[in-house]
Write an enzyme that holds these catalytic residues in place. Sequence first.
Site, PDB file in Angstrom:
ATOM      1  CG  HIS A   1      -4.287  -2.261   8.362  1.00 18.81           C
ATOM      2  ND1 HIS A   1      -3.834  -3.167   8.064  1.00 18.81           N
ATOM      3  CD2 HIS A   1      -3.730  -2.499  10.009  1.00 18.81           C
ATOM      4  CE1 HIS A   1      -3.594  -4.158   7.859  1.00 18.81           C
ATOM      5  NE2 HIS A   1      -3.303  -3.982   8.953  1.00 18.81           N
TER       6      HIS A   1
ATOM      7  CG  ASP B   1      -6.128  -0.105   4.886  1.00 18.97           C
ATOM      8  OD1 ASP B   1      -5.768  -1.192   5.167  1.00 18.97           O
ATOM      9  OD2 ASP B   1      -5.129   0.134   4.472  1.00 18.97           O
TER      10      ASP B   1
ATOM     11  CG  ASP C   1      -5.401  -4.922   5.019  1.00 19.47           C
ATOM     12  OD1 ASP C   1      -6.072  -4.252   5.047  1.00 19.47           O
ATOM     13  OD2 ASP C   1      -3.891  -5.043   5.242  1.00 19.47           O
TER      14      ASP C   1
ATOM     15  CD  GLU D   1       0.244  -4.260   1.815  1.00 16.27           C
ATOM     16  OE1 GLU D   1       0.156  -5.133   2.264  1.00 16.27           O
ATOM     17  OE2 GLU D   1       0.546  -3.307   2.349  1.00 16.27           O
TER      18      GLU D   1
ATOM     19  CG  HIS E   1       1.986  -1.135   4.579  1.00 16.56           C
ATOM     20  ND1 HIS E   1       1.586  -2.826   4.028  1.00 16.56           N
ATOM     21  CD2 HIS E   1       2.611  -1.740   5.482  1.00 16.56           C
ATOM     22  CE1 HIS E   1       2.350  -3.396   5.453  1.00 16.56           C
ATOM     23  NE2 HIS E   1       2.432  -2.837   6.221  1.00 16.56           N
TER      24      HIS E   1
ATOM     25  CG  ASP F   1      -2.098   2.086   5.467  1.00 12.21           C
ATOM     26  OD1 ASP F   1      -2.125   0.714   5.779  1.00 12.21           O
ATOM     27  OD2 ASP F   1      -3.103   1.934   4.771  1.00 12.21           O
TER      28      ASP F   1
ATOM     29  CG  HIS G   1      -2.345   0.499   0.608  1.00  9.39           C
ATOM     30  ND1 HIS G   1      -3.261   0.543   1.689  1.00  9.39           N
ATOM     31  CD2 HIS G   1      -2.349   1.502  -0.441  1.00  9.39           C
ATOM     32  CE1 HIS G   1      -3.921   1.025   0.895  1.00  9.39           C
ATOM     33  NE2 HIS G   1      -3.671   1.986   0.037  1.00  9.39           N
TER      34      HIS G   1
ATOM     35  CG  ASP H   1      -5.121  -3.323   2.522  1.00  7.26           C
ATOM     36  OD1 ASP H   1      -5.230  -4.377   2.514  1.00  7.26           O
ATOM     37  OD2 ASP H   1      -3.883  -2.119   2.965  1.00  7.26           O
TER      38      ASP H   1
END
Length: 299
Positions: free
Chosen positions: A124, A122, A228, A271, A139, A126, A99, A226
């Site tokens: 996350h 995402d 994930d 990712e 990332h 980031d 990412h 992303d």
Amino acid sequence: MDKQSISIIRVPFGLGAGRPGSENGPDSVMKFGLVKKLQSLGYDVEADQCIRLPDGIQSPTGSKMKHVQEVLAVSGLLGEAVGKTVAAGHIPLVLGGDHSIAMGSLAGLMRHYSNMGVIWVDAHSDLNTETTSPSGNMHGISLAVGLGLSHIKLREIAEGAVPLKPENCVIIGARDLDRDEKAMIRSCGLTCFTMHEIDRLGIEKVVQEALRIAGNGTDGVHLSFDIDSVDPIEAPGTGTPVRGGLSYREAHLTLELMSEWGRITSADFVEVNPLLDRNNQTSKLAVELIGSLFGSRIL
Ligand SMILES: NC(=[NH2+])NCCC[C@H](N)C(=O)O
Ligand SMILES: [Mn+2]
Ligand SMILES: [Mn+2]
């Protein structure tokens, strides 16, 4: 999105992640029929752009953030490619890679659009900075760079690129936030729909609200997806999996709603890590999800 032409930009770069494998993401996603899928949806597809790390670039070892120079070099080249692609009237579809490459997409786009919205799907946020990052992995700071919150500025990546406005920036699907990221989310003015909000409001309402926020007064909307964000049951092939993510249908519906809305002007899919995948499930899912963004429907 209007039926027009899509330019796929492969970025086989994974040094921004903490473990190897995402550099193989673009080839794997291509192998499972991305071009055919997009063509079958009526697009002209160009797939010859590929951004590689130039020889001879190596960050000094021993600094806290890892591979900064490599990330900046790739992002600079990607920013240029994305900028040219939009200027030529094509939709840039960037295939990562980890990412960190979103810094490049954002830098290229922020030179072109005067006021761009961003939707960051995402697990996350980031939103670490060089100061707060617990891992040193690049990332984990890419959205902070986009917003001008990090030491690294977009204009160092693409000359003239200005930072994103937090009021047009939305995160969807977050469920693993570091302490300082939580503080950043509270203070910086963006909107974050965590899995908690998705559970309570439902994904349709969340996405509709996200589109309203990202679209409000903006001349372009970038999706940074992303993989994930999707639950590891569906997307095991990724470097930082977190349980409790988007279901298979929630992920598809998110992209179907964006497609119906018709105002997404560029996208990253990042990712995907084939080394960690099970039966190529994650690469195949990525192809399907990109299809939904570009108009694929059940009926
Ligand atoms: N794009 C990603 N998968 N980011 C994961 C970031 C994890 C963690 N917050 C970090 O900064 O290291
Ligand atoms: Mn991410
Ligand atoms: Mn993530």
